[in-house]
Design an enzyme around this catalytic site. Structure first.
Site, mmCIF file in Angstrom:
data_model
loop_
_atom_site.group_PDB
_atom_site.id
_atom_site.type_symbol
_atom_site.label_atom_id
_atom_site.label_comp_id
_atom_site.label_asym_id
_atom_site.label_seq_id
_atom_site.Cartn_x
_atom_site.Cartn_y
_atom_site.Cartn_z
ATOM 1 N N SER A 38 -8.593 4.396 5.031
ATOM 2 C CA SER A 38 -8.975 3.785 6.311
ATOM 3 C C SER A 38 -8.223 4.347 7.511
ATOM 4 O O SER A 38 -8.677 4.185 8.638
ATOM 5 C CB SER A 38 -8.759 2.276 6.247
ATOM 6 O OG SER A 38 -7.431 1.990 5.852
ATOM 7 N N ASP A 306 -3.923 -4.287 13.133
ATOM 8 C CA ASP A 306 -4.065 -5.417 12.211
ATOM 9 C C ASP A 306 -2.945 -5.350 11.184
ATOM 10 O O ASP A 306 -1.926 -4.715 11.431
ATOM 11 C CB ASP A 306 -5.464 -5.433 11.567
ATOM 12 C CG ASP A 306 -5.726 -4.203 10.699
ATOM 13 O OD1 ASP A 306 -4.779 -3.432 10.431
ATOM 14 O OD2 ASP A 306 -6.890 -4.016 10.288
ATOM 15 N N HIS A 309 -3.157 -1.384 9.886
ATOM 16 C CA HIS A 309 -3.537 -0.189 10.655
ATOM 17 C C HIS A 309 -2.940 -0.125 12.053
ATOM 18 O O HIS A 309 -2.917 -1.134 12.758
ATOM 19 C CB HIS A 309 -5.066 -0.144 10.788
ATOM 20 C CG HIS A 309 -5.765 -0.258 9.473
ATOM 21 N ND1 HIS A 309 -6.231 -1.455 8.981
ATOM 22 C CD2 HIS A 309 -6.037 0.673 8.530
ATOM 23 C CE1 HIS A 309 -6.780 -1.256 7.789
ATOM 24 N NE2 HIS A 309 -6.670 0.030 7.485
#
Ligand SMILES: *[C@@H]1O[C@H](CO)[C@@H](O)[C@H](O)[C@H]1NC(C)=O
Ligand SMILES: *[C@@H]1O[C@H](CO)[C@@H](O)[C@H](O)[C@H]1NC(C)=O
Ligand SMILES: *[C@@H]1O[C@H](CO)[C@@H](O)[C@H](O)[C@H]1NC(C)=O
Ligand SMILES: *[C@@H]1O[C@H](CO)[C@@H](O)[C@H](O)[C@H]1NC(C)=O
Ligand SMILES: *[C@@H]1O[C@H](CO)[C@@H](O)[C@H](O)[C@H]1NC(C)=O
Ligand SMILES: *[C@@H]1O[C@H](CO)[C@@H](O)[C@H](O)[C@H]1NC(C)=O
Ligand SMILES: *[C@@H]1O[C@H](CO)[C@@H](O)[C@H](O)[C@H]1NC(C)=O
Length: 369
Positions: A38, A306, A309
């Site tokens: 991600s 978050d 990340h």
């Protein structure tokens, strides 16, 4: 198939024609292929399946969720910009959107084991291989292309065994599997690799939440796992680049760069370090539609977006450090590696033409997500 062959012939003629016109600029890589998790994913998870497709993801840029795990850009976008290249097209869209800048195969949640259940690095390499075998890119394209790999922690996050021994053993298995996948990419013609070390697992908000985001977790096991992974991977990359003719590797010291930004936030105009902008179950709402998270007003002042990340501002700080000495291995910095140490830069006499948007190519659906 016939259409495709005709298309190839036309492209070959084009390559032949344009190869008489070559300048230094023409020999630069124009393709970036991205693999991993991600931190690199540009929107490959199907809409609806992941938090990255729900508000407040994308609130800063473009203002709406686009499948990137950030308030805006992710590492791939910032790295591409630093190299003067466009952001590569997410593989999910490769059939419909121009892939003249390359393809981003990274999928949130992936690693080299089945980690969090999304297609791992080796599956992503398989997608690339099928495009290569379909003739979507010329061998020269692939030779000159840059490969960026972010496999930075999901295999460790997903470890569900009971022994610390088994957890530690991953620091041999994960670098081994990264190495094997890089060798597959090499066998497909890739030569230029940018690989990231792991993120500082002990400083991620999901870990520091228990201290109210005040300090990184002090845990000797995690410290040893990070150090071991980064060391073994570095060793393997060094061996790989020695053995594989014409290969060139830049090893990004991500553990170090992220810790540096966390320790010197004001250098990057950041005011919040461990506390993320989006606190709680970011992107989720309860049955009545009430958000299960709170979100800050100025994500550009936060390092973390978050629980896992960085923000776009965080990525700008991190990637900026790769142009300073001592944040990369095997070359002094990203710009020195890109500018001179890479084999493709010395090849001045070859035409370079991108074969893109093959009409016969059909991306494999991301199964099982
Ligand atoms: C690609 O375009 C086709 C035809 O317009 C459409 O049916 C399909 O949903 C598009 N795929 C994606 C991933 O947007
Ligand atoms: C633990 O992880 C392995 C490998 O990812 C998986 O096969 C297994 O089902 C998991 N076990 C549990 C109890 O979640
Ligand atoms: C860790 O690796 C060692 C050496 O390969 C092996 O003997 C041991 O069984 C492994 N431990 C676990 C829990 O997998
Ligand atoms: C350190 O981390 C390991 C792995 O997550 C965990 O099993 C262990 O309990 C932690 N130790 C301390 C002192 O928190
Ligand atoms: C790298 O190569 C050296 C010398 O051949 C070898 O001793 C070492 O074990 C290798 N390291 C890894 C991680 O493969
Ligand atoms: C390495 O580069 C040289 C010079 O461009 C070329 O002749 C040779 O075939 C390349 N070898 C491999 C394995 O890529
Ligand atoms: C930080 O903000 C100052 C004042 O707005 C600006 O001049 C400087 O370029 C910024 N630095 C970074 C690294 O963004």
């Amino acid at each position: 198939m016939r259409t495709f062959l005709v298309f190839c012939l036309i492209v070959i003629l084009c390559v032949h024609k344009t190869s008489t016109y070559v300048s230094g600029e023409e020999t630069k890589p124009r393709l970036l292929f991205v693999f991993g998790d991600s931190y690199a994913d540009g929107g490959n998870l199907p809409p609806g399946s992941a938090s990255a497709w729900r508000a407040p993801y994308g609130m800063f840029r473009p203002g709406t969720p686009v499948g990137r795990f950030s308030d805006g850009f992710v590492e791939t976008d910032i790295l591409a910009a630093a190299l003067g290249m466009p952001s590569p097209t997410p593989y999910r869209l490769a059939q419909n959107v121009s892939i003249s800048g390359g393809v981003n195969f990274a999928v949130g949640g992936s690693g080299v084991t089945y980690a969090l259940g999304t297609p791992p690095f080796q599956t992503q390499v398989g997608w690339f291989a099928s495009m290569v075998q379909a003739g979507v890119f010329t061998p020269e394209d692939i030779n000159r292309a840059l490969i960026f790999v972010s496999v930075v922690g999901n295999d460790y996050a997903a470890y569900n065994g009971s022994s610390l021994d088994g957890y530690f053993n991953l620091t041999h298995e994960v670098p081994l599997l990264i190495d094997l996948n890089l060798r597959t990419l090499y066998s497909l013609g890739a030569r230029n690799f940018i690989i990231s070390s792991v993120s500082p697992i002990d400083c991620l908000p999901r870990v520091t939440a228990s201290s109210g985001f005040t300090e990184c977790q002090k845990n000797v096991t995690i410290d040893a796992v990070i150090a071991s992974h980064n060391h073994i991977l570095g060793n393997r990359l060094e061996n790989m680049t020695r053995k594989l003719e014409n290969s060139s590797v830049l090893y990004l010291q991500q553990t170090k760069s992220m810790r540096y930004v966390l320790n010197h936030p004001s250098e990057f105009n950041l005011t919040e370090t461990l506390k993320p902008c989006c606190v709680g179950n970011c992107g989720s709402v309860d049955e009545s539609g009430t958000p299960l998270y709170t979100v800050c007003e100025n994500p550009e002042t936060h390092f973390f977006w978050d629980s896992i990340h960085p923000t776009e501002a965080g990525w700008k700080a991190i990637v900026g450090l790769y142009n300073r000495p001592r944040f990369t291995w095997f070359a002094r910095s990203l710009s020195s590696w890109f500018g001179s140490g890479v084999p493709f830069m010395s090849e001045r006499n070859q035409g370079y033409q991108i074969v893109a948007e093959s009409p016969s190519f059909s991306p494999v659906m991301l199964a099982g997500i």
